[in-house]
Design an enzyme around this catalytic site. Structure first.
Site, short mmCIF file in Angstrom:
data_model
loop_
_atom_site.label_atom_id
_atom_site.label_comp_id
_atom_site.label_asym_id
_atom_site.label_seq_id
_atom_site.Cartn_x
_atom_site.Cartn_y
_atom_site.Cartn_z
N LEU A 60 107.95 -52.01 11.06
CA LEU A 60 106.91 -51.05 11.44
C LEU A 60 105.55 -51.53 10.98
O LEU A 60 105.39 -51.96 9.84
CB LEU A 60 107.21 -49.69 10.79
CG LEU A 60 106.05 -48.68 10.76
CD1 LEU A 60 105.71 -48.22 12.18
CD2 LEU A 60 106.39 -47.50 9.87
N SER A 61 104.54 -51.43 11.86
CA SER A 61 103.14 -51.66 11.50
C SER A 61 102.96 -53.07 10.92
O SER A 61 103.23 -54.05 11.61
CB SER A 61 102.68 -50.56 10.54
OG SER A 61 101.28 -50.56 10.39
N ALA A 62 102.53 -53.19 9.67
CA ALA A 62 102.43 -54.52 9.06
C ALA A 62 103.78 -55.20 9.05
O ALA A 62 103.88 -56.43 9.20
CB ALA A 62 101.87 -54.42 7.64
#
Length: 381
Positions: free
Chosen positions: A145-147
């Site tokens: 997720l995300s980073a």
């Protein structure tokens, strides 16, 4: 004298949430040590269900900023599904000494290049888990997720021969940023490499010439932290190596959400993209019902569709008694070479990090952290 970036990072770390040293009752993960030289200085956490079958698959899960491995597992339900279906789950975990907000350093070239930094550490963890527990080299997958999604994209680019598939949730394309200012710009959809350049970056990230992992992309239509243009960039990067065009093979509705699918010349689904209507920054969940998994929380958004369940199905992990034989279309299965990375001292960095201000997600969290740190240091009123 320390530079301003180092000072801010250290102040931010002091202001950040403490990570407890004890293991909570709902932490199902074990520590894995001695897995290699660990040039990225990451922690390795592993889940093995009881009665793990021989040659079981392995799923590598990368948490987002401000999260821990155990916290992301509780939200996403990956070990819950692994216990039901019989596969292992590896959770690399970021440390505050590397990043004040526990983000994987997806925009630092030395951390996303093959056999270097954090990417090399994750690769070493995978190898140790496979060898120690007799896992199937041809059924290794990575998601985040995300980073963590951006780092999953980096792992898929740097080591495509290792993975049968990947899933990028609210993440960014490999090589889309190489500095902090660029990272902020890309998250907001400003600038970035062209479609042709993105494809060149992917092809040059490793000596691999194919076959390539199948890719699942998940994005909230109302995400203002990592805007939807980044999902388009991820798709553009992988469409070329899979030999598919920009236009999807088909578009369909799944759990009331839009799913686009790209199939290769043999009719095999190699790319998929989910757009979750009205969802902000986070992992899509469905926590209730027979197919419910995980638990809602910051960045873990109960929107009536389980990304964990659908990703596992796309990877062919959740068919009853599925023990398919991997073939040349999923992964090369080539023997993996030992690592000999050049280790360098790590520096604490300030990184773009979406602080959980609300369920829809904003890009203002990191700004507040930096401003508060500057005020604490007497550098800003």
């Amino acid at each position: 004298m320390r530079n301003i970036s180092d000072t801010i990072a250290r102040l931010s770390a002091m202001r950040g949430r403490p990570v407890g040293s004890g293991q909570s009752k709902d932490d199902h993960l074990s520590d894995m040590t001695g897995f290699g030289s660990n040039p990225g200085a990451l922690r390795a956490r592993l889940y093995l269900p009881e009665n793990l079958p021989k040659q079981a698959p392995l799923v590598v899960v990368l948490h987002g900023c401000t999260q821990t491995a155990a916290g992301y597992d509780r939200g996403s339900g990956w070990t819950e599904l692994a216990a039901e279906q019989g596969f292992a789950v590896l959770f690399p975990e970021q440390q505050r000494a590397n990043n004040a907000n526990l983000c994987f350093n997806w925009f630092v070239p030395g951390d996303i290049s093959r056999d270097s930094g954090e990417a090399a550490s994750i690769r070493q963890m995978i190898e140790a888990a496979v060898v120690t527990h007799g896992l199937d080299r041809k059924r290794i997958f990575v998601t985040g997720l995300s980073a963590g999604g951006a780092m999953a994209a980096a792992m898929l680019a740097a080591y495509p021969e290792v993975f049968a598939g990947g899933a990028i949730v609210a993440g960014l394309a490999y090589g889309s940023a190489s500095t902090i200012p660029e990272a902020f710009d890309r998250m907001r959809g400003h600038g970035g490499p062209s479609r042709t350049e993105l494809q060149r970056l992917l092809r040059q990230a490793s000596p691999h010439k194919g076959p390539w992992p199948r890719i699942s992309v998940w994005q909230g239509s109302a995400d203002t932290t990592v805007v939807p243009a980044n999902a388009d960039a991820v798709l553009a990067q992988w469409q070329s190596v899979h030999g598919v065009g920009e236009r999807p093979t088909r578009t369909e509705m799944v759990d009331s959400q839009t799913r686009k699918v790209w199939s290769d010349g043999q009719g095999r689904d190699v790319l998929e993209a989910y757009s979750i209507a009205g969802m902000g920054h986070g992992t899509p969940l469905k926590t209730s019902g027979d197919d419910g998994l995980g638990k809602a929380g910051p960045f873990m958004l109960d929107v009536g569709i389980s990304s964990t369940g659908h990703i596992a199905h796309f990877w062919e992990l959740t068919e009853p008694k599925l023990r398919r034989k991997a073939n040349a279309e999923t992964a090369s299965g080539a023997a993996l070479q030992p690592f000999a990375p050049k280790e360098k001292p790590r520096a604490v960095r300030v990184d773009p990090t979406p602080e959980p201000a609300n369920a829809r997600g904003t890009a203002g969290g990191i700004t507040k952290v930096i401003e508060d740190a500057l005020r604490a240091a007497g550098l800003m009123r």
